[in-house]
Design an enzyme around this catalytic site. Structure first.
Site, mmCIF file in Angstrom:
data_model
loop_
_atom_site.group_PDB
_atom_site.id
_atom_site.type_symbol
_atom_site.label_atom_id
_atom_site.label_comp_id
_atom_site.label_asym_id
_atom_site.label_seq_id
_atom_site.Cartn_x
_atom_site.Cartn_y
_atom_site.Cartn_z
ATOM 1 N NE ARG A 191 36.546 -42.000 -42.804
ATOM 2 C CZ ARG A 191 37.647 -41.745 -42.090
ATOM 3 N NH1 ARG A 191 38.832 -42.110 -42.519
ATOM 4 N NH2 ARG A 191 37.566 -41.094 -40.946
ATOM 5 N NE ARG B 101 37.366 -44.258 -38.572
ATOM 6 C CZ ARG B 101 36.431 -43.317 -38.548
ATOM 7 N NH1 ARG B 101 35.295 -43.495 -39.180
ATOM 8 N NH2 ARG B 101 36.634 -42.212 -37.852
ATOM 9 C CB CYS C 45 14.099 -24.455 -10.165
ATOM 10 S SG CYS C 45 14.190 -26.110 -10.896
ATOM 11 N N GLY D 62 28.685 -29.745 -23.021
ATOM 12 C CA GLY D 62 29.139 -28.898 -21.924
ATOM 13 C C GLY D 62 28.063 -28.340 -21.016
ATOM 14 C CB SER E 170 26.726 -29.079 -15.603
ATOM 15 O OG SER E 170 26.634 -27.677 -15.442
ATOM 16 C CG HIS F 201 18.921 -23.095 -20.006
ATOM 17 N ND1 HIS F 201 19.252 -24.355 -19.536
ATOM 18 C CD2 HIS F 201 20.099 -22.460 -20.220
ATOM 19 C CE1 HIS F 201 20.573 -24.464 -19.452
ATOM 20 N NE2 HIS F 201 21.118 -23.342 -19.873
ATOM 21 C CE LYS G 141 32.933 -34.941 -37.658
ATOM 22 N NZ LYS G 141 33.937 -35.613 -38.490
#
Ligand SMILES: [Zn+2]
Ligand SMILES: [Zn+2]
Length: 344
Positions: free
Chosen positions: A21, A24, A48, A154, A156, A161, A305
């Site tokens: 698949r 596709r 920092c 997630g 930013s 770290h 995914k």
């Protein structure tokens, strides 16, 4: 074409592999990548060296690793102790525990893949200390060490770290792994993870890197396209039991895997990396084999995914790619990071 179901022995669940698949058509959302080149220090980065965090606390002028208590902890000693008891079958407990942050490097624009072997070994020693120190505490049942990397998972702030959640319960995946490992040991006298390593050796197609003491491979039962396990060859319940030679081997293996990830699409490679270590609940966990699991969320440079019906609704994974093919792609990548090549 690979089209079959594979058993995940550590999670006790089926994974549907439907590689036919993967091509596709896709007309939906695609991920954009930031191609900004950051400097090695940013004045308003809360990680920092020397900078002030939102809590008003100042970071040390650190030169290698730096550990501090998370300013926005999800579990912590400040969590309410006196809770209202819910009615009926519902249960609750206090969210006590300890949440910490570990900076890998003072350099804002570095990644784990770009650190030197000695620096990765230093990080491993910090993980050893944290596991022992936090795991010793009476109320701590488990120490979860993980890195979320990339905006698609997630994060930013690109400053390299990881995080530590030391909790008064055992995370579900670890609880399952600990139980099945123990049962396997009792029933067969063998270590379950050693049997996985043996099966990977016998096949050989999914091994990405191997040295004297460590190995990295895409497991037969991988749920994500580029999922890789990196582990010591000898069984240890946690990273704390590994000797310096083993730490070096593990650092070399992990670095090669991460460099290959970066080289795959010549861009920062997002992932969730988690150390799977035995619970610190006072049980022996002799069958538990410490390993690092890396789960990259992308299956193509800009294609995520998605977790949907099978995964979120049903609890089992549907993979659109064959682990053997993805392993081959990673194996064929250079062991020298593309940014290093650009510099030279
Ligand atoms: Zn920074
Ligand atoms: Zn695991």
């Amino acid at each position: 074409m690979t089209w079959e179901e594979r058993w995940h022995p550590l999670r006790e669940e089926w994974v549907i592999i439907a590689a036919h698949r993967q091509d596709r058509p896709w007309n939906g959302f695609t991920v954009e990548h930031e191609r900004i080149n950051f400097p090695d220090y940013i004045a308003d980065c809360y990680l920092c060296p020397g900078n002030e965090r939102i809590s008003g606390k100042q970071n040390k002028f650190y030169s290698s690793t730096f550990v501090f208590d998370n300013d926005h902890p999800c579990v912590g000693p400040q969590a309410p102790q006196e809770l209202q008891t819910p009615k009926g079958i519902y249960r609750n407990q206090s969210a006590t525990g300890i949440a910490r942050v570990v900076c890998y490097s003072p350099l804002h624009n570095f990644t784990l893949a770009q650190l030197g072997i000695c620096e990765i070994e230093q990080l491993f020693r910090v993980w050893q200390q944290q596991y022992v120190e936090l795991g010793k505490r009476e109320e701590i049942q488990h120490v979860l060490i993980f890195e979320n990397k990339g905006e698609v998972v997630g994060v930013s702030n690109p400053h390299p770290h990881c995080q530590i959640y030391a909790t008064n319960f055992i995370f579900k995946t670890i609880e399952t792994e600990a139980r099945v490992s123990q049962e396997h040991l009792e029933q067969t006298g063998r270590i379950l993870f050693q049997e996985i390593l043996e099966a990977e050796h016998n096949d050989g197609r999914r091994i990405i890197v191997e040295n004297e003491t460590a190995i990295g491979f895409v497991p037969y039962f991988a749920r994500y396209a580029y999922e890789v396990y990196v582990s010591p060859k000898k069984t240890h319940a946690s990273i704390a039991g590994m000797n310096p030679e083993e730490l070096r081997g593990l650092a070399e293996a992990l670095k090669i895997v991460l460099v290959k990830f970066g080289n795959l699409w010549k861009m920062p490679f997002p992932y969730v990396m988690t150390l799977h270590q035995a619970p610190t609940d006072g049980q022996k966990h002799e069958g538990f084999h410490f390993h690092i699991e890396i789960h990259p969320p992308l299956r193509r440079p800009n294609l995520l995914k998605y977790l949907a019906g099978p995964e979120i609704g049903g609890g089992n994974f549907l993979s659109d790619t064959a682990p053997e093919e993805k392993a081959q792609e990673l194996r064929s990548q250079s062991c020298i990071h593309y940014k290093q090549v650009e510099k030279d």
